[in-house]
Structures are given as C-alpha cells and as structure tokens.
Design an enzyme around this catalytic site. Structure first.
Site, short mmCIF file in Angstrom:
data_model
loop_
_atom_site.label_atom_id
_atom_site.label_comp_id
_atom_site.label_asym_id
_atom_site.label_seq_id
_atom_site.Cartn_x
_atom_site.Cartn_y
_atom_site.Cartn_z
N ASP A 16 0.82 -1.21 0.00
CA ASP A 16 0.00 0.00 0.00
C ASP A 16 0.86 1.27 0.00
OD1 ASP A 16 0.92 -0.83 2.52
OD2 ASP A 16 -0.39 0.63 3.48
N GLU A 17 0.23 2.33 -0.40
CA GLU A 17 0.76 3.68 -0.24
C GLU A 17 2.21 3.84 -0.70
OE1 GLU A 17 -1.90 5.10 3.56
OE2 GLU A 17 0.02 4.16 4.00
#
Lengths: 682, 682
Positions: free
Chosen positions: A289-290
């Site tokens: 993620d991210e």
C-alpha cells in the site's frame, strides 16, 4: 456474542454447582484439554465455585459432554470447520463438533450462557447449531509503529478467542520499526528496531499460543513502501542511496525499495524464505500500500528500467515487483495477500486482496475472480463508534455479486494501526468495539439490532477483563495519573473521571493534524485516556429521546430528572476542573473544554426549565445557545465533547415546541433531530 | 516516601519542561543508564512532555546532573552504600552518590518531588542528604503455596524499587509446591509443582531484573518441615515412608525430612550447591519454622538416633540438622538465614535470624551476638491496617539493646504469605501498605506521624500504578466480575463498589477458620475483592471526630452533612444489594452484610438526628442500637464491616450528651471513644 447462527431457547436450565464437570469422550488432544481447563477456571472465577480438576471420565454423569470428531487442521487454516452444536437440557449439556476448533468456539458460547438467579448459577436449556458466516475473521495489530510486547499480544489473542476471531494479522515491518529477528540478515532487526523485536523463538511462542486458541497468525512485511527501517541496515536495496535512520514521525514517507535491483530479490528470497519457515500459515502478507513514487521518479536508473521493460509508469513497476515477489512466495509455498493496490491481472488467482478502500473495491476484485477480505469500515484506530463498524457488512444486502462471487469474500479484519496506541492504551482501542466486528463476521447478516448489540457488548466487555485485557483497567489508572499530585484525593479523581466520560478522542485522521507527535511522544494525555464511543453520549441521547419524544407522563418526569441529574453532575465537573488543572499541568489543554462542558450543561438545564414551564425561549436565546454549542463542538486538545447533539435537541425542541402540536410523535422527532444535525459552516 | 534522612526546603523551584535532560558525567554503567531511562519515561508519562532520548552530554546545561563515584557491589549486598545527596536550585538539580545504587535511590526521590502548578511542572528547591536507617529492607513473596508467574514478580520488583526496598525474599519451596528447576534432582520440580516452577534461566532473569534495580534476591528453601512437595519425587528423604502427594490444604502438616538419613544430606548438598550457583546473594534462607515432631516421634529409628547422639528431643534433632545444613552452606559459600527456631548456640555468629516472633525475640538474639531482621508486625497477609505496620519499629525507642547490639538488627521484611492470594489479588495485599513498611525501614525512627503517612500513601499508591502494579486495577475489575450478568449496568457496579468500600477482609488467621479452602479454591469472592485498611472507615472516622469533638460551628454543620451523606449513600447500597445478589449468586454470602450495612447506616442517621435536635435518646434506644452494632460487627463471609466504630461513637455521644458539659473537649473524646471501644463478650 457473536450470536449463533441458530439458537432456540427451551424450557428449563442446567444447574452449575461445585460438582460441575466436563467430559470429552470423543476425540481429544492437548489443545482441547487446555481449552477445557481454561474455561473451567474462568467459570470458577465467575461463580466462586471450586470444581474437581481435569476432565471427567464418566461422560454420563458429566455436566458438559464434548463429542469431538477430529483434531482439525494441524495448522489453523482458512478452510477449517469451526461448526458445533450445543444441546442443553435440565440434566446435561452436550456439545458436538467435527473438529476441536469447533469445540473451542462452542466452549466460549457455553461460558457466555452462564446466568445467575436466586437458586444459583445455571445455563438455560438451548439448542444451538452454530458456524461462522465468514471463514476469515481477523484483527490486525501493527507492532511496527509502536512496539507491542508479548504480553499485549497474548492477552489480545485470549480476547480474540473469546469472541471467536480466528486471524491475528501482525503488521511486523514499518518505516518506524523492523520487529522480527532475521538470522540471515541480522542487520534488519538489529539496526531497524531499537532492540524492540521478536526473536524467532518468541514468535514461535506467539504462534503456538494462537494455535492453542485456533487462531492463525498471518505475518505482514509491507513492501515496497513503508520500508525505511529495512534500509537502516540495508541501504543498498533502497530506491535512493542511504544512509537511512529509523523514521520517528507519522505519515507516508518517500523511502521505497528498488525493484530494479537484483540484490533486493536475493535478500527477499532469503528473508521471506526464513519467514516462510517460521510462520506456518498458508498466507503471507506483502502489504503493497501507499507507495510514493518520488524516489523512483528521481532515480534515472529506475526510470530507464521502466522504459526498458515497457512498464509504463511507477504503477507498472510495482506490478513488476509484485510479480517477482509472487514467484518468491510460490517458491516458499505461500499464498500472497496484500492491500488493494496489489491487484493486477498478472498475479495468480489464489491471492487475497485486503481492502482498505471498501466493499466496492472488494466486489470488483471478486468479479475478477480474486478472493478478498474487508478492512475498510473496520479501522478501529479511527475512533468511530461501535455501531458504524457493526453495520459495516463485507457483503451488503444489496450486493451485485453472484452467490459464487460472494463466496470469494472471505471475511474481514479490524485494523489496529498503532500511531496513537501504546501498550498501555491499545486494549481500550481494540476492545470492546472489536467484539461487535467479530459478531458481524460470525453471525448472520440479519443480526443487526444496534441497541441490543450495545446491551450485550457492555456485558461482554466486562467478561473480556477475565482473560486479562486491560481496556477498562488502564483508562482508569490513566485517569488517576492525570490527577497528578492530587491523585490521592478521591473527589478529584472522580471529577476527572466524569469529564473523561463525556469526551471522545477526535475521529479519523484529525489527531495527527492537531498534535505534533513522534514515536517518542508519551501517550498519556487527555486524548489517550478518553475512550471511543462515549457511553455518556448514548445515555444522554436515550434519556433526551425519552424526555422529548414520548408522551407518557411518568417517563417524562423521571427522564427529565435523569437528564437534569446528568447535566448537573457534568456541569459541576466542568466547573471544578480548572482548579484541578492548576495543580496538574498535563490537564492544561482541558481548560477550554472544561469551560465548554460547564456552559453547555447549563444550556441543557435552561432548556429543561423552559420545557417544564411550557414556555418558549426567545429567538435570541436559541441562536446564541446554538452558536455556543457549535463552538463547543469544535475539537480541542484532540478530543471532542460527545454530548453536544442531545443538548442541541433540547434547545431546538423547546424553541420549536409550538410546532409539536401539529405533528405526530414520529414527525416531531425527525423534525427536531434534523434541525439539531444541521451545522453552521465553520 | 520514604521520607529522606535529612531534607530542607529552600526557596524557588526547578522547572521541568520538554527540554529536560539528565547527564551522568561521573561513573556510569548500564545499570545507571537503564535507571535514568526508566525515570525519564515515567516523568514523560506523568507530565505528558516529550524529552530528548538518552543521557545529555553537556552536564552544565542538563536539568539533572548525577555525579556517581562507583558501580557499587557487583552483586547487591547487605553492606551496600545506598546514600546520596540531592541539591535542587532554580537552575539545576545535582545528585551525588558514592555508588550507582545510591543514585538509583536518589532518582526515585527526584521523581517523587515532581509538583505541578499554574506555570507547569517543577521540582522544589531542596537539600537532601539521604541514607537508609536499616540495610535490609525486604519483601517476602511466597511462591510455594500459590504460584506467582514472572510478570507478578517483575512488577513487584519495580514497586519495591520505587519505595527503596532492597531485598526480595522468595519463599520457593512449600508443602504445596516446589517452584525451582533442579537439574540434579529433576523429580523435585517435575513432581512437586504441577508444572508451575521457574526454570533456572527464568530465575536468572528475575535475579538480573532485581539487580538492575539494586535489589537482592534471597531464596528460601524451608526445611525440615514444610517439605511435602519435595517428597512427591523423593519420598526416601522423608521421616515417614511415602508415597506423598502435593499438599492442597492450608496449615502446618506432619511431613518432615529425616535428619538421620545420610541420603538427605547428599541430596541437600547437591541441590543447595546447585542453588548456591544460581543465586548470587551471600545469604541462603533455610526456613526452619513450624516443625511438627509427630513423624519423628512415630519413627523408632529416628528416636533411636536422638538417644544415640544425645540430642535430648526433637528440638535437639532439628539443631543437629541445622548444624549439618550450616556445614553444607559454608561449603557452598553461603551464610545461613532462618526463622527464630533455628537459633542455637552451635550455629556460627554470621547467621541471620528472621523473627516472626517479635522484637523481644530479636533483641535476645542480638544480645547473644546474632544479627537479625524483623518480620513480626509486618505480616501483610494478616490484613492489618497500615498504621500498625508503620508504627512497628525493629528497634523500639525503649530498646534495652546497646548501640553495638542495635547494629545487629539489620532491618525487616514484609511477608506476603500466599494461602489467600492469587496473581490477581497479590498486588492489592502487598500495596500500598508495604510502602509504609518501606518508610519505617528507611526513614528515621522519629518519622511516625500516622495521618501524614496516610496522606502521602494515597499519592504514592497512585504512582505505584505507573510501574505496572495492579493493586487498584484488579480490585476494580473483580468488582465488575462480581456483578455477573449485570456487569454492563454501571449503577449495579457502583453499588457493589460502595459496599466493597466499607468492608475489609477478616484479619489475622480468621479466614482459614471461616472458609474451607484449598490451593484450588478460586480467590474471586467478597473477601478477595475487599481491600485491607478501608479508606471509608478512616474517612467516616475523621468526619465523625470532627462532628463530635470540635466545637467550631461551621465544621459542625459541614461535617454533619458529610457524615449524613456517607451514611445515606452506604445505607442505600446496603438496601439495593439484595436485588443485585438475586442475579449474581457469588454475592449470596453478602446478604446478611447488606442488611447489616443498611441498618447500621440507619442507626448512625438516627443518632445524627438526635444530635441535631440536642435531644437525648432513651436508654432502650441506646442499648438496642449498640446491640445491633455489635451483631453487625461479627464477621460474615470472611469480611467485616469497617465502619462500626464511628457509628458506635455517634450513638454513645448522643446518649451521653448531658455529660459533654462537664468535660473538656479532650476528656469528652476519650470518654466516648472508651465507651465505644467496649465490646460485649460474644
């Protein structure tokens, strides 16, 4: 809690006396026997009765007979059979379960059925057929950002078992900490953890503790972002030259792995291979993620690689990285699980997508044939009220998925991200709200009566203390600590307690915007001692509803008194607090809130006076009081007053009382609540 | 707490802000640095401030400068120099200590000096010269009768360090459990402990944890009695043929070692040699108490041995045994310590006598040249009020000992015998009362103002929570558990809390006579949730004193209201409780007490009415109320109402109010208290 799939109450009950025994004449093993012993000890603690030790040999005479057919999977697995049945009559309780895991789940149900009456303890006569709606019911604990020692993990595993959760997802590596010993690459934990990591022996102890409670342990190694702590010892695998230091702030940071570097895959193959041997679960979580592209963008070598391989952009590069990772996991016999971002057609179908984005994202994945679990809506770090999580269904009623696609939705996970939790506060952020999430994931979709949930949650919350959770104990101690040198004065502590009772920590990501904190900031302030989902707010809300929207005179009078008593007591706490704050500077930030509390309580009391006098206040009164309430609603010191809304309703109801006569009770309620919910633009 | 040997307050204060730092420019080591870090973290938690990590390099700019001269003893020892001085000015605090141990003690003082005001946190300007009155200040924890896991020991070590105690005396072996791994004689722990024992590695961890806090660990292996658990694996060393089983009951039992058996000495030499290598302390405790002669008397071989060796009787045989033990200990380089009974002219002078008998017994030993420590009067398992322990001086003012003999009195130990404590309840039995004992053993004899002690104790008690002790948290949770299925109802829990507040567990050895319990009995009932030394009793006592014995009108009125409020609230709790009990059978035993509480509260309220009306009640009223109070004073359910005495004073004061005019305030107080203290023979 969770409510069983099928439950019928029959007449009669089974007495629980000191001659209580449990027999296990079917399949039995160390795991079942240990669970029986734990349940017997908890039953003893609650009843004060002393039972004979060990399982009974005479099944015919035993109080509870457990007929188990098999051990279940050697390693807890997602396709475990967790079903059981429980038949309780006046003379005996009989539990049947295909596996020991089912029996463990059933034992928790049995314990929850205990009731007390004038003639002692008993279990009501019931017929229960139970099994979970979803096979993946998890709790994520982030040990990366704030380290959580073994004792925290163990007591939370016990709490999970009590509400039939079956996956502990450990978020092990983060920018702020690398929390597992690597024997192959020891610089990872030695330089990336401040010494706060689990040795492999300790992790095995956790895994075994979880297995004994039929809970899987799924490790997460978040990559290629969220990896600063890796680079302290191994800067060579980063997308930008080092040196690196452990990140102490919160946020999404630039450091990222260099997917073009073959050294990276060598290290990951070695490290993940080591982890694959340590963690027996079929799944390994790779995060994903991210990912901020900045360090990739700034690196000409990486950009050249993207060009060369035709990967289009950074997203393509991450997909390439995930494919390489996927091969490593397959080699080590693990299935991949990752956050929404990992989803890419090149990955095998047996990966699991964990959705922080929501049901739609999850449904899309399912339509493409991917299995998934829901975490959006279960972010317990965001301090939402329990009912929000409770009503958040992985497969909403109006789903567009076919039954077959629905089967790909495996369940969900509550996520305890740890920017704002210490070992002291983590339990009160996880519990009791996570028990409601556990019910959502276990019980039929139709079980969704919010007020009944809250009633049962209050009981379960107290029972969760028996397995060692500190979600009630620690906030009480923090409240005493906030009294500082006045902590010996009971009245002072009580006043602080009343104040804490009516506030909540700010929700969502507001705290980070309001308080400048790092990994080193002590989490002992107001926002840490305050609890999510204020019971006071619910209490005042209920009393105000009964006061304003029902016509029965007695209730009116009694509830008027109840609301008056509450507001008087809280107002007085607000009035007294400044004198306490003078001697306890840590509470200094509470000063404006104390003033707010005193004044909004006063507003509520004035409204009740108008109400009792059947007297409408002036428009100026209404406007100024609403303005004051809205000013009080602005969060301060990273907390907010949780009782604004019902006081607003009081103000509006008295101001609009003429209209009452023209409306039905239901219309009137809607009318007042709608006006009270309006907010001026701030 | 404890109060320093010499303390002078100067004018001014040192601000504690987020720029707080500690420098250690003198001698420094891992132990000092760890202590500095712990203190900084505790200071952060209490102030909410974030400090820079690690010791400061610039001493001139540091907030606190620690000038340490040496490490102190490699192994914590009884002749350790624990002194330190602390000078705090407006600009800096400077601590000087000959050893790291002194610095550790001083750091705790520093932390206790923290105060808060309108302008933030600060330490008052002071000059402190401090050192302990006694070098041996201990806490005995009995892990034999009820097993106490590592986490219990560690948090209590932290509590000890906070109040400058320096000896953890572990009572390791008992009839009910053999709690240490023996590699030479593994049957000892394998068969004698139910699996509840410390491995040698775990014990080393405890010893190191203690050493880091400058606390000695003195192990006790109680012999030749209290040894049933030894004989389960090794019946051959017993005075009567086996087989043996672990004892589950409480009491003094017959099983005893056979001092005539050379196999015994071989085993002891092996086992104690192993323990001598494990425990670095100079002393080893051999118990020696409560030897029942029955198995020796019944054994002709043993009686023949007594005859043959001219040992006179069983006492002579024990002396013989102790001499043999003494040689084994000398061989393994340990000094002997044991209970009063071991005292015998044949033993070397460097043994230490631990006196459960009292100051006189101790003084006698000192006159014979033996060193000793006092435990009589510090038996915290007997649930005495704190002031009793506090005023119990190892060397009373009127001592007949010469200064030289006085030096042989090394100090004392609080004793936490564990028949009635579980890991859940043990902290509330040890703390906060043991903090007062710690002060008795550290501070000058002249520091003995009881009401000042209670004032400070209330603050310290809350601060002790910060090091992890559960003495407040666990009773609160137990109270919630007692509410059973009503635990979700705050009002119910509050009512139980009020009730628990006015009762105390029975004192002395009464509980054993009232409740038939074994090692397996769950300790979750009324007497376990109730706390020693009821604060409610002290509160009512104080308010009643001010109401009855002072003439100032305002106080009279205010205190009358205070007493009325207390009695009304408690009376109502007593009135409500039966309805709660109906649904929570574990509280069933409280039923007569609830009735008592309701009625005695009513009696007190009636007395106040007479008082306010300046109206004397009839003799019948007085007699019947006193009789009712005395009936209520009879313990029930192993607890007693702690508020009887002040209510009795109210009754007597109104009945005798005519006499008030003839007496001075002081005479009147004495008169009423004397009559109230009278008890009818029961």
């Amino acid at each position: 809690m969770p409510v069983p799939a099928s439950l019928r109450f029959n007449s009669g009950r089974l007495a629980i006396t000191s001659s209580f025994t449990i027999a296990a004449p079917g399949y039995s093993d160390a795991r079942l026997l240990a669970a029986i012993d734990r349940v017997a000890r908890r039953l003893e603690a609650r009843t004060g009765l002393t039972f004979a030790r060990g399982p009974a040999s005479d099944a015919a005479a035993a109080t509870l007979v457990i007929q188990c057919q098999s051990a279940g999977k050697a390693i807890p697995a997602v396709d475990e059979d967790e079903s059981y049945s429980l038949e309780v009559s006046n003379s005996q309780a009989v539990m049947k379960a295909p596996t020991v895991v089912g029996a463990l789940r059933g034992l928790e149900t049995f314990l929850q059925l205990l009731g007390g009456g004038a003639d002692g303890y008993s279990i009501p006569a019931v017929s229960i057929q139970d099994k979970p709606r979803f096979p993946w019911r998890g709790l994520l604990i982030d040990i990366g950002r704030h380290w959580q020692p073994m004792v925290v993990i163990k007591r939370n595993l016990d709490g999970m078992a009590a509400v039939k959760l079956n996956v502990l997802h450990l978020h092990i590596t983060e920018d702020q900490g690398f929390r597992i010993e690597s024997k192959k690459y020891p610089k990872l934990h030695q330089l990336g953890s401040d010494g706060n990591y689990y040795t492999q022996a300790e992790m095995r102890e956790i895994i075994e503790y979880a297995r004994m409670r039929a809970i899987r342990v799924v490790p997460e190694f978040d990559m290629p972002g969220h990896t600063t702590s890796w680079f302290v010892g191994h800067p060579e695998i980063a997308g930008k030259p080092g040196p690196y230091q452990i990140e102490r702030r919160w946020g999404i940071f630039d450091p990222v792995m260099d997917p073009t570097n073959e050294q990276l895959y060598k290290l990951l193959d070695g490290f993940l291979g080591e982890m694959a041997a340590l963690f027996p679960d079929a799944y390994m979580h790779i995060g994903g993620d991210e990912v901020k592209g900045s360090n990739w963008k700034a690196n000409p070598k990486i950009q050249a690689f993207i060009q060369e391989k035709g990967l289009k952009d950074n997203h393509g590069l991450q997909a390439y990285f995930n494919q390489r990772l996927s091969k490593i996991l397959i080699k080590h016999n693990k299935k991949m699980i990752g956050w929404d971002e990992i989803l890419h057609p090149d990955l095998p179908k047996d990966i699991v997508v964990q959705s922080w984005r929501g049901q739609e994202s999850l449904a899309e994945a399912a339509k493409k044939g991917y299995t998934g679990i829901l975490s959006n809506g279960y972010y317990i770090d965001l301090i939402q009220p329990t009912w929000r999580h409770y009503l958040n269904d992985p497969i909403p009623e109006n789903t567009s998925l076919t039954p077959e696609e629905q089967r790909l939705i495996l369940g969900g996970e509550a996520t305890m991200w740890s920017e704002w939790v210490s070992p002291e506060t983590i339990d009160s952020r996880i519990w009791p709200r996570t028990a409601a999430i556990a019910e959502r994931l276990w019980s039929p979709r139709e079980v969704k009566d919010v007020s009944d949930m809250y009633r049962r949650l209050a009981v379960i919350s107290a029972q969760l203390e028996d397995v060692g959770l500190l979600h009630k104990k620690n906030p009480a101690a923090m409240m005493r600590r906030l009294a500082g040198s006045l902590s010996g004065d009971e009245y002072v502590v009580e006043t602080i307690g009343k104040f804490l009772y009516v506030i909540e920590p700010v929700k969502g990501y507001k705290r980070g915007a309001m308080q400048n904190a790092t990994q080193f900031t002590p989490l002992t302030r107001l926002a840490d001692a305050a609890l999510p989902d204020s019971a006071a707010a619910r209490e005042l809300d209920k009393a105000t509803d009964e006061l304003l929207y029902y016509d029965i005179k007695d209730i009116f009078r009694e509830r008027g008194e109840r609301v008056t008593a509450m507001l008087t007591s809280w107002g007085y706490a607000g009035h007294t607090l400044p004198r306490i704050i003078e001697q306890s500077p840590i509470l200094g930030e509470a000063l404006p809130l104390a003033k707010d509390l005193e004044e909004i309580s006063q507003i509520g009391l004035e409204a009740i006076k108008y109400l009792n006098q059947r007297n409408a206040p002036s428009d100026e009164w209404r406007a100024s009081k609403i303005a004051r309430l809205e000013a009080a609603a602005i969060p301060k010191a990273a907390v907010e007053l949780a009782i604004i809304q019902p006081i607003k309703e009081l103000v509006i109801a008295v101001a609009e009382q003429e209209k009452r006569k023209t409306m039905s009770a239901e219309e009137w309620k809607k009318h007042v609540k709608a006006l009270a919910a309006e907010k001026k633009k701030q």
